[in-house]
Design a protein around this motif. Sequence first.
Motif, PDB file in Angstrom:
ATOM      1  N   GLY A 222      26.947  30.081  87.844  1.00 12.94           N
ATOM      2  CA  GLY A 222      26.469  29.364  86.667  1.00 12.94           C
ATOM      3  C   GLY A 222      27.473  28.337  86.202  1.00 12.94           C
ATOM      4  O   GLY A 222      28.300  27.843  86.967  1.00 12.94           O
ATOM      5  N   PHE A 223      27.432  28.057  84.895  1.00 13.26           N
ATOM      6  CA  PHE A 223      28.266  26.993  84.334  1.00 13.26           C
ATOM      7  C   PHE A 223      29.727  27.402  84.280  1.00 13.26           C
ATOM      8  O   PHE A 223      30.070  28.524  83.943  1.00 13.26           O
ATOM      9  CB  PHE A 223      27.784  26.648  82.925  1.00 13.26           C
ATOM     10  N   GLY A 224      30.612  26.441  84.623  1.00 14.34           N
ATOM     11  CA  GLY A 224      32.055  26.629  84.506  1.00 14.34           C
ATOM     12  C   GLY A 224      32.650  25.513  83.683  1.00 14.34           C
ATOM     13  O   GLY A 224      32.130  24.389  83.665  1.00 14.34           O
ATOM     14  N   VAL A 225      33.750  25.793  83.010  1.00 13.98           N
ATOM     15  CA  VAL A 225      34.348  24.797  82.123  1.00 13.98           C
ATOM     16  C   VAL A 225      34.790  23.547  82.879  1.00 13.98           C
ATOM     17  O   VAL A 225      34.879  22.461  82.317  1.00 13.98           O
ATOM     18  CB  VAL A 225      35.539  25.426  81.352  1.00 13.98           C
ATOM     19  N   ILE A 263      38.521  19.682  70.623  1.00  5.02           N
ATOM     20  CA  ILE A 263      39.875  19.343  71.090  1.00  5.02           C
ATOM     21  C   ILE A 263      40.920  19.813  70.078  1.00  5.02           C
ATOM     22  O   ILE A 263      41.947  20.406  70.444  1.00  5.02           O
ATOM     23  CB  ILE A 263      39.998  17.824  71.322  1.00  5.02           C
ATOM     24  N   LEU A 264      40.663  19.579  68.800  1.00  2.18           N
ATOM     25  CA  LEU A 264      41.605  19.982  67.759  1.00  2.18           C
ATOM     26  C   LEU A 264      41.752  21.505  67.686  1.00  2.18           C
ATOM     27  O   LEU A 264      42.869  22.038  67.614  1.00  2.18           O
ATOM     28  CB  LEU A 264      41.159  19.432  66.406  1.00  2.18           C
ATOM     29  N   CYS A 269      44.868  26.327  68.978  1.00  3.47           N
ATOM     30  CA  CYS A 269      44.882  27.708  69.466  1.00  3.47           C
ATOM     31  C   CYS A 269      45.795  27.861  70.679  1.00  3.47           C
ATOM     32  O   CYS A 269      46.532  28.851  70.804  1.00  3.47           O
ATOM     33  CB  CYS A 269      43.472  28.170  69.811  1.00  3.47           C
ATOM     34  N   TYR A 270      45.764  26.871  71.560  1.00  2.85           N
ATOM     35  CA  TYR A 270      46.620  26.948  72.749  1.00  2.85           C
ATOM     36  C   TYR A 270      48.090  26.852  72.367  1.00  2.85           C
ATOM     37  O   TYR A 270      48.942  27.552  72.926  1.00  2.85           O
ATOM     38  CB  TYR A 270      46.257  25.831  73.723  1.00  2.85           C
ATOM     39  N   ARG A 271      48.381  26.002  71.402  1.00  2.00           N
ATOM     40  CA  ARG A 271      49.769  25.850  70.956  1.00  2.00           C
ATOM     41  C   ARG A 271      50.305  27.160  70.377  1.00  2.00           C
ATOM     42  O   ARG A 271      51.483  27.501  70.545  1.00  2.00           O
ATOM     43  CB  ARG A 271      49.839  24.743  69.907  1.00  2.00           C
ATOM     44  N   GLY A 279      43.868  26.922  77.075  1.00  2.00           N
ATOM     45  CA  GLY A 279      44.500  25.680  77.511  1.00  2.00           C
ATOM     46  C   GLY A 279      43.634  24.899  78.477  1.00  2.00           C
ATOM     47  O   GLY A 279      43.569  23.668  78.405  1.00  2.00           O
ATOM     48  N   ASP A 280      42.944  25.604  79.359  1.00  2.00           N
ATOM     49  CA  ASP A 280      42.058  24.933  80.310  1.00  2.00           C
ATOM     50  C   ASP A 280      40.903  24.260  79.581  1.00  2.00           C
ATOM     51  O   ASP A 280      40.538  23.122  79.885  1.00  2.00           O
ATOM     52  CB  ASP A 280      41.524  25.952  81.323  1.00  2.00           C
ATOM     53  N   LYS A 281      40.326  24.936  78.585  1.00  2.00           N
ATOM     54  CA  LYS A 281      39.238  24.342  77.802  1.00  2.00           C
ATOM     55  C   LYS A 281      39.726  23.107  77.045  1.00  2.00           C
ATOM     56  O   LYS A 281      39.030  22.085  77.003  1.00  2.00           O
ATOM     57  CB  LYS A 281      38.668  25.371  76.828  1.00  2.00           C
ATOM     58  N   PHE A 282      40.913  23.215  76.444  1.00  2.00           N
ATOM     59  CA  PHE A 282      41.483  22.071  75.728  1.00  2.00           C
ATOM     60  C   PHE A 282      41.618  20.864  76.655  1.00  2.00           C
ATOM     61  O   PHE A 282      41.222  19.744  76.307  1.00  2.00           O
ATOM     62  CB  PHE A 282      42.850  22.453  75.149  1.00  2.00           C
ATOM     63  N   ARG A 283      42.146  21.076  77.845  1.00  2.00           N
ATOM     64  CA  ARG A 283      42.335  19.962  78.788  1.00  2.00           C
ATOM     65  C   ARG A 283      41.002  19.383  79.257  1.00  2.00           C
ATOM     66  O   ARG A 283      40.869  18.166  79.434  1.00  2.00           O
ATOM     67  CB  ARG A 283      43.166  20.437  79.986  1.00  2.00           C
TER      68      ARG A 283
END
Length: 297
Positions: A222-225, A263-264, A269-271, A279-283
Motif C-alpha cells: 500500500g501507501f508509503g511515505v 513540516i513545522l 517533533c523530530y528535533r 524524521g523521514d516524514k519531515f524530509r
Amino acid sequence: MTETMPLLSILMLTYNDGKFLEACLRSIEENVSSSFEVVLVDNGSSEPVPDDITKRYMWLRVIRSEKNLGFNAGNNLAAKNARGKYILLLNIDTVLLSDVGPAVRLLESNLKIGVAGAEAYSGSWELRPSAGHFPTWWRLWLFRSLWIKPRAPYGPSDLHAFKVDWVEGSFLLTSMENWRNIGGFDEKNFLFGNDVDFCRSTTERGLAVVQDKDVKYVHFCGFGVSRMGNLYAGFREYHQKFSGPLERWMANFVLRAGLVARILVYGLCYRLTRNARIGDKFRRFAEVRRNWAQSTP
C-alpha cells in the motif's frame, strides 16, 4: 477455429515484485470461476518473470517494458493487450480470498454500475479501508477523512453492493467499454490518484461506483511515505481536471497550508525526539514543498 475470448482480463504490473507473484497467481487460479486471462506487464524489472511461471500458468501473458512506465501507463499498456469484456486491475501484492464473480454480476446487472471494488484486508488480516470520498477541498484538511466504511446500500440488499465515490486501484473492476470510453488512466501522474480520477470520470458518465462486500482480498503493501509527492500531485491533478477556478484555488490553498503545518509539526517533533520515522516524514513533506512548482499540474 476462432479463439474464445475470456470474459475477464486481469491486469497486473510487476517491478521487481517476484516475491508476491506466485501467491497472487495461485489465488486467481483457485478463486476465479469465469473464463479469464491475466495480462502482466513487467515494468522494467531487473529480474524478468521466470519462464517456468508462464509455463505453469498457461492463461498468463507477460508483456515486457524496458523501463518502468509507472502504475498509470503500465495499466494502460496492459489494457491495450486485454481481450476480455471486463477488466480487473489487481495489484501484484494481493491475494484473492473469494471469487470475483459477484462483482462481475454487478456490472452485468441493469443497475448502471460502472466500477466495482472489493473488501480489503491487511497482511495481518484486519479489515482496511479500500473506498472513499472524492477529495473536496474541505476534506483535504485531513487525509483520513477521504477513506470510508461504506454504509449506503446500492440496489437489492442481497447483492451486498454499497455506493461510494471511488474504490482503491489495487482491486478495480470495470467494463472494457467504460475503460475505452474514458480513455484509461491519465498518464500525467506516475502513480496515485488514478483510481479517484477514473471513478470520477465514471460517475460523470452517469454510472455508479460501488464496493462489493461479497468479494474479499488481502493487500499486503500500500501507501508509503516515500510516495508523498505522488499523492499531492494526484490531488492537484484531480482538481485541475474536475474543479472550477474557486474550488481549485481552495484545494491548492488547503494542500499548501497543510503541507507547511506538517513540516513545522514533524520538524519540531523530530528535533525533540530524533525518531527516525518522524524524521523521514519531515524530509518527505519538505521535499514536496521544494518541488511544488515542478510537480503536477
